[in-house]
Design a protein around this motif. Structure first.
Motif, mmCIF file in Angstrom:
data_model
loop_
_atom_site.group_PDB
_atom_site.id
_atom_site.type_symbol
_atom_site.label_atom_id
_atom_site.label_comp_id
_atom_site.label_asym_id
_atom_site.label_seq_id
_atom_site.Cartn_x
_atom_site.Cartn_y
_atom_site.Cartn_z
ATOM 1 N N MET B 64 0.822 -1.199 0.000
ATOM 2 C CA MET B 64 0.000 0.000 0.000
ATOM 3 C C MET B 64 0.869 1.267 0.000
ATOM 4 O O MET B 64 0.489 2.278 -0.585
ATOM 5 C CB MET B 64 -0.964 -0.008 1.196
ATOM 6 N N LEU B 65 2.051 1.168 0.630
ATOM 7 C CA LEU B 65 3.007 2.288 0.551
ATOM 8 C C LEU B 65 3.463 2.483 -0.894
ATOM 9 O O LEU B 65 3.582 3.604 -1.386
ATOM 10 C CB LEU B 65 4.224 2.034 1.448
ATOM 11 N N MET B 66 3.703 1.353 -1.586
ATOM 12 C CA MET B 66 4.119 1.425 -2.996
ATOM 13 C C MET B 66 3.007 2.041 -3.844
ATOM 14 O O MET B 66 3.269 2.819 -4.762
ATOM 15 C CB MET B 66 4.441 0.025 -3.541
ATOM 16 N N ASP B 67 1.747 1.680 -3.516
ATOM 17 C CA ASP B 67 0.611 2.236 -4.266
ATOM 18 C C ASP B 67 0.537 3.748 -4.074
ATOM 19 O O ASP B 67 0.238 4.487 -5.008
ATOM 20 C CB ASP B 67 -0.699 1.572 -3.821
ATOM 21 N N ARG B 68 0.818 4.206 -2.867
ATOM 22 C CA ARG B 68 0.821 5.652 -2.592
ATOM 23 C C ARG B 68 1.948 6.326 -3.397
ATOM 24 O O ARG B 68 1.742 7.345 -4.045
ATOM 25 C CB ARG B 68 0.989 5.867 -1.084
ATOM 26 N N VAL B 69 3.121 5.711 -3.387
ATOM 27 C CA VAL B 69 4.261 6.287 -4.115
ATOM 28 C C VAL B 69 3.949 6.389 -5.608
ATOM 29 O O VAL B 69 4.174 7.433 -6.238
ATOM 30 C CB VAL B 69 5.536 5.437 -3.882
ATOM 31 N N ARG B 70 3.392 5.338 -6.156
ATOM 32 C CA ARG B 70 3.105 5.344 -7.591
ATOM 33 C C ARG B 70 2.047 6.398 -7.922
ATOM 34 O O ARG B 70 2.112 7.056 -8.960
ATOM 35 C CB ARG B 70 2.651 3.952 -8.048
#
Lengths: 409, 158
Positions: B64-70
């Motif tokens: 979910m952190l990666m989704d925020r970054v993207r």
């Protein structure tokens, strides 16, 4: 002498909007008086925020600080947050519980109805001083607001005789208000506040404009939460003051409606799909209903994230957006978590709503350099009728038809 | 239990790297400072103090952190900006399970085009840190911001 606004409308219609309405300080002062202290019902809070006798909250109607208090009998009252004596702000905290509101300066005290109950040294000390013989406490109660409650939501008005709330919203808007506020007790989930460097009307325009939603909000469109090709409706009340944007989810795929969207991220797959895990929870098929209620409220239902957004103007070039997130008291733990996760989309850091606050700043930046110019609001025609599609700015035009009437512009 | 000086330096290095990745990038390396199963929340102090759960950013996994970054990089329309984190008063306490409870203060200054720098956010990091394969990582972090009124938008994680 009051400064006169230097704004004139370029035409008789509402398909062009003069940029001066976003920048003129004198017009802003008039708006605060005519719109926020006018005949309308302004949103002030949820009953769930002040559940117990003695609970109170402090909020703003326009720029005016007001206290909303629950008395010992459970009734809710509203009054201005300003001591009748020397004008000092009574409450210094935005919420609390008290039997009496005591001014810090000379300790005049008021009850939960805003009535003046105590004036220290009113008879003087050792026969000296004191208030004049003809001083009547009852003549120095705090100015009171009319209050109405609709299924847990509290509205207030500075008007002496505001209309009945149902008549104020009109049949369709009242019905949709009761769709989210259906009488079930609400559960308060929390707040988010942001100071947006733009005129307050730009926020209303944004939520009344479905044309932008399928273009600006790449995240929404990428995951099919809002698309131009879905069955949709834009519905206003008879005055044009309030509006509803009603739509439903589609799929994550390209279509006619997305070919104009250069930056659609068709290959964006979530690494954690729990971020978007919507479930149907209302009887109808709509998955997004955004309601704008004159003069200060947005009711947001996007999938399972529910919020009230209160607009608090600061000056012509800035407003505060105060969000209150909620669910229902009978939500199970999983539903509450779902609402909280979907909150990632809508807040001061929202994956979707940040697009709006960012673009409102850019609009104000652009407009304020050209206050004598006008903007075009002609998508979907020049009229103010209800529509059954998203490719329209009709609700923006309807808003300005009402605005012109109220402001005499 | 207070940390020995080597452990304290290791903890400070974790925060140094955290600030570096958020301010200078690469942003996509930032989620690797967290455990796969983690809990990162940015929460206004109002909510935190009243026990209200709403966070303006809530990531329940590294994914979910990666989704925020993207989303920051590809979907959110935002003005370009520079951020600069100041992280101070880092205090760690050892836990019985070998992890660390850590408190730190932060100040984030934001620079927008053609504007003077402004304070974007000020508050505390309340973190739980664990050792994983010799490295320290965040298992949980609550970013509790005192500056309840956000100047426009928070786009990047704090």
């Amino acid at each position: 002498m009051e400064n006169k606004p230097a704004v004139t409308w370029p035409t008789n219609g509402v398909d062009q909007v003069p940029y001066g309405i976003y920048t003129d300080p004198a017009l802003f002062e008039q708006e605060m008086h005519r719109i926020f202290e006018g005949d309308g019902w302004a949103y002030v809070g949820l009953e769930a925020e002040i559940p117990e006798a003695g609970d109170y909250l402090v909020t703003l109607i326009g720029r005016r600080s007001v206290v909303i208090a629950r008395d010992q009998q459970g009734d809710i009252h509203g009054f201005v947050n300003r001591c009748a004596h020397r004008g000092v702000k009574l409450c210094r905290q935005n919420r609390g519980n008290t039997r009496f509101f005591v001014c810090p300066y000379h300790q005049w005290s008021y009850d939960a109805q805003g009535n003046l109950r105590g004036v220290p040294f009113i008879k003087g000390v050792k026969g000296k001083g004191g208030m004049p013989e003809d001083f009547e406490r009852a003549e120095h109660n705090l100015p009171k607001l009319a209050i109405t409650r609709q299924n847990g939501v509290i509205f207030a008005s500075f008007a002496a005789e505001p209309p009945a709330f149902e008549a104020y919203l009109g049949e369709t808007n009242f019905r949709y208000f009761n769709r989210v506020f259906d009488g079930r007790p609400l559960q308060l989930l929390g707040y988010s506040r942001q100071l947006i460097p733009g005129n307050w009307k730009l926020m209303f325009e944004n939520i009344k404009d479905p044309y932008h939603a399928s273009l600006l909000h790449v995240f929404l469109v990428t995951f099919g939460l809002f698309r131009a090709d879905q069955d949709s409706q834009v519905q206003m009340d008879d005055s044009g003051a309030h509006a509803l944007l009603i739509s439903r989810r589609g799929e994550q795929k390209k279509s006619d409606a997305t070919t104009d969207m250069a930056n659609l991220r068709e290959d964006f797959e979530l690494q954690d799909r729990r971020l978007l895990d919507p479930v149907k929870e209302f009887p109808d098929d709509a998955t997004v209903v955004m309601q704008t209620i004159w003069p200060n409220l947005i009711v947001q239902q996007q999938s399972n994230t529910l919020a009230l957004r209160q607009i608090r103007p600061r000056h012509a070039g800035a407003f505060e957006l105060a969000w209150t997130f909620f669910g229902y008291a009978d939500d199970d733990e999983e539903m509450t978590r779902r609402r909280l996760r979907q909150g990632n989309l809508m807040s001061a850091a929202g994956l979707v709503s940040a697009d709006d606050s960012e673009v409102i700043k850019l609009a104000q930046d652009g407009i304020s350099e050209y206050p004598d110019h006008t903007g075009v609001v002609q998508m979907g025609g020049r009229g103010t009728e209800n529509e059954n599609h998203m490719v329209t700015e009709t609700a923006v035009r309807a808003f300005y038809a009402h605005y012109r009437k109220v402001m005499g512009l | 239990m207070s940390l020995d000086s080597a452990r304290q330096r290791q903890l400070e290095a974790l925060y140094d790297r955290y600030a570096e990745l958020l301010d200078d990038g690469p942003l996509e390396d930032w989620p690797a400072l967290f455990e796969e199963e983690c809990d990162y929340r940015v929460i206004p102090r109002d909510n935190h103090d009243q026990g209200l759960p709403m966070a303006i950013i809530r990531c329940e996994s590294r994914g979910m952190l990666m989704d925020r970054v993207r989303s920051v990089q590809e979907t959110i329309m935002h003005e370009p900006r520079y951020l600069r984190h100041q992280i101070t008063n880092i205090r760690g306490t050892g836990r019985a399970d070998g992890g660390i409870d850590a408190v730190a203060h932060y100040l984030v200054v934001e620079v927008l085009p053609d504007r003077l720098p402004q304070i974007l956010s000020v508050g505390r990091y309340l973190s739980r840190v664990v050792e994983d394969g010799g490295d320290l990582r965040f298992a949980g972090m609550r970013v509790v911001y005192d500056s309840v009124l956000v100047p426009n938008s928070i786009v990047y994680p704090l």
